[in-house]
Write an enzyme that holds these catalytic residues in place. Structure first.
Site, PDB file in Angstrom:
ATOM      1  N   SER A 200       0.830  -1.205   0.000  1.00 18.60           N
ATOM      2  CA  SER A 200       0.000   0.000   0.000  1.00 18.60           C
ATOM      3  C   SER A 200       0.863   1.253   0.000  1.00 18.60           C
ATOM      4  O   SER A 200       1.818   1.353   0.780  1.00 18.60           O
ATOM      5  CB  SER A 200      -0.889  -0.015   1.244  1.00 18.60           C
ATOM      6  OG  SER A 200      -1.620   1.175   1.315  1.00 18.60           O
ATOM      7  N   CYS A 326     -11.285   1.750  22.446  1.00 18.46           N
ATOM      8  CA  CYS A 326     -12.039   2.694  21.618  1.00 18.46           C
ATOM      9  C   CYS A 326     -11.542   2.863  20.182  1.00 18.46           C
ATOM     10  O   CYS A 326     -12.340   3.000  19.280  1.00 18.46           O
ATOM     11  CB  CYS A 326     -12.068   4.054  22.278  1.00 18.46           C
ATOM     12  SG  CYS A 326     -12.387   3.962  24.028  1.00 18.46           S
TER      13      CYS A 326
END
Ligand code: PLP
Length: 393
Positions: A200, A326
């Site tokens: 990538s 989170c």
């Protein structure tokens, strides 16, 4: 707020100025469609060809084995789904590891729902894939082994050559997610018997939204995006010419600068690791001590929450990442930290710092001081830590 110290290069990197400059003309003057026959079209086509050749050369591959995609996730999806489909008459068994990126793991879950069987190989406490378990898992109906080159969270580099040899010996295809390794480690697809490799652009100072999948000549693989004849009819869609140009430039720069840059990063990484372990008690390093990406450090601090640490670091202008709660939108700690055997409460206090080419010793000194202070502060507010200290007395 003063200077920004960006130590989250495993998440993404800044596009380098020279890469940006190389890309700009392909948004403005050279905007032609590479499939068109007039000259601004052929200019785009030539630029794509050049970039493909540059990238192929960095891997010891042939240009026609490089297929541009929209990034690492697409390359991973393509490698797995298309192999599954093309080789289904041979079998429906795939082998991977427990510490792969979600682009691999969630694709495997998708395939499992469609009748494929997936074996997830364990890693040891350093995050190295267990080779004996891997070889034992191979069955007559195994069609693919997919093991990442180096892990994005803990940096551990896998024994890719040995895995390639095992795959070859048993006549099984070998795919590797090299998104973190490409540009950081020298890679040769022939030496390691790699049949497919994902990469990538934005992880090596190139642009976002561009990647490639290397597919060895002879591997039967299906088209991933159906439509026009781009990418040898395997991946349709008007080419992302600026992205491809930027990626070629970034790949060339990464390979040219690799030796010096990674030596410097590894030295700073070791300095960071040594200081943190020496100066902050009840701390551990995650991942292999030496056989790890040159820019990766990953720590667990007992008695604190990684999220709180990240927020307080952000207030000091420091960007890092944690392997828990989170950030990933779930309450479970990272699957990678679980796989190396960390108890939940320790995995929750994790911090990943990934260096870049321009990270300095002054940056590291500043970060160590801040981490030290914040960890001490968070611990002073922790009832668990208070209990622990009482028991020590
Ligand atoms: C970042 C990353 C990906 C995903 O790449 P994108 O280009 O962001 O889709 C896949 N695998 C690994 C190991 C990564 O670090």
């Amino acid at each position: 707020m003063g200077k920004l110290i960006y130590l989250d290069n495993a998440a993404t990197t800044k596009t380098s100025e020279s890469v940006l400059q190389a890309m700009l003309p392909y948004f403005t003057e050279c905007y032609g469609n590479a499939s068109s026959i007039y000259s601004i079209g052929t200019k785009s086509k030539e630029a794509i060809t050049k970039s493909r050749e540059t990238i192929a050369a960095t891997l010891g591959a042939k240009p026609e084995e490089i297929y541009f995609t929209a990034g690492g996730s697409e390359s991973d999806n393509w490698a797995l789904k298309a192999t599954a489909e093309a080789y289904e008459s041979k079998g429906k068994h795939i082998i991977t590891s427990k510490i792969e990126h979600h682009a691999i793991l969630h694709t495997c879950e998708y395939l499992e729902k469609r009748g494929y069987e997936v074996t997830y190989i364990d890693v040891d406490e350093n995050g190295t894939v267990k080779l004996d378990q891997l070889e034992k898992a191979i069955r007559p109906d195994t069609i693919l082994i997919s093991i990442m080159y180096a892990n994005n969270e803990i940096g551990t580099i896998q024994p890719i050559k040995e895995i390639g040899e095992i795959a070859k010996k048993h006549g099984v295809l070998f795919h590797t997610d090299a998104v973190q390794a490409y540009g950081q480690l020298p890679i040769n697809v022939d030496e390691c018997h790699i049949d497919m490799l994902s990469s990538s652009g934005h992880k090596l100072n190139g642009p976002k939204g561009i990647g490639f999948l290397y597919i060895r000549k002879g591997v039967k693989i299906r088209s991933f995006i159906h439509g026009g004849a781009q990418e040898r009819k395997r991946r349709a869609g008007t080419e992302n010419v600026p992205g491809i140009v930027g990626y070629g430039k970034a790949a060339q720069e990464a390979v040219d600068s690799m030796k010096e840059r990674t030596a410097k990063e590894a030295e700073l990484r070791d300095y960071l690791i040594d200081r943190v372990l020496a100066e902050i008690p009840y701390t551990r390093l995650n991942g292999h001590r030496t056989n790890r990406l040159p820019n990766n450090a990953n720590f667990s601090f007992q008695f604190i929450e990684g999220e709180s640490l990240l927020i307080m670091l952000d207030m000091e202008g420091i960007c890092g990442s944690s392997g828990s709660a989170c950030t990933s939108g779930s309450l479970d700690p990272s699957h990678v930290l679980m796989a190396i055997g960390l108890p939940h409460e320790i995995a929750h206090g994790s911090l990943r710092l990934t260096l870049g080419a321009d990270t300095t010793k002054e940056d590291i000194d500043f970060v160590v001081e801040k981490v030290k202070g914040i960890v001490a502060k968070l611990r002073s507010m922790s009832p668990l830590y208070e209990d622990f200290v009482k028991k020590q007395k």
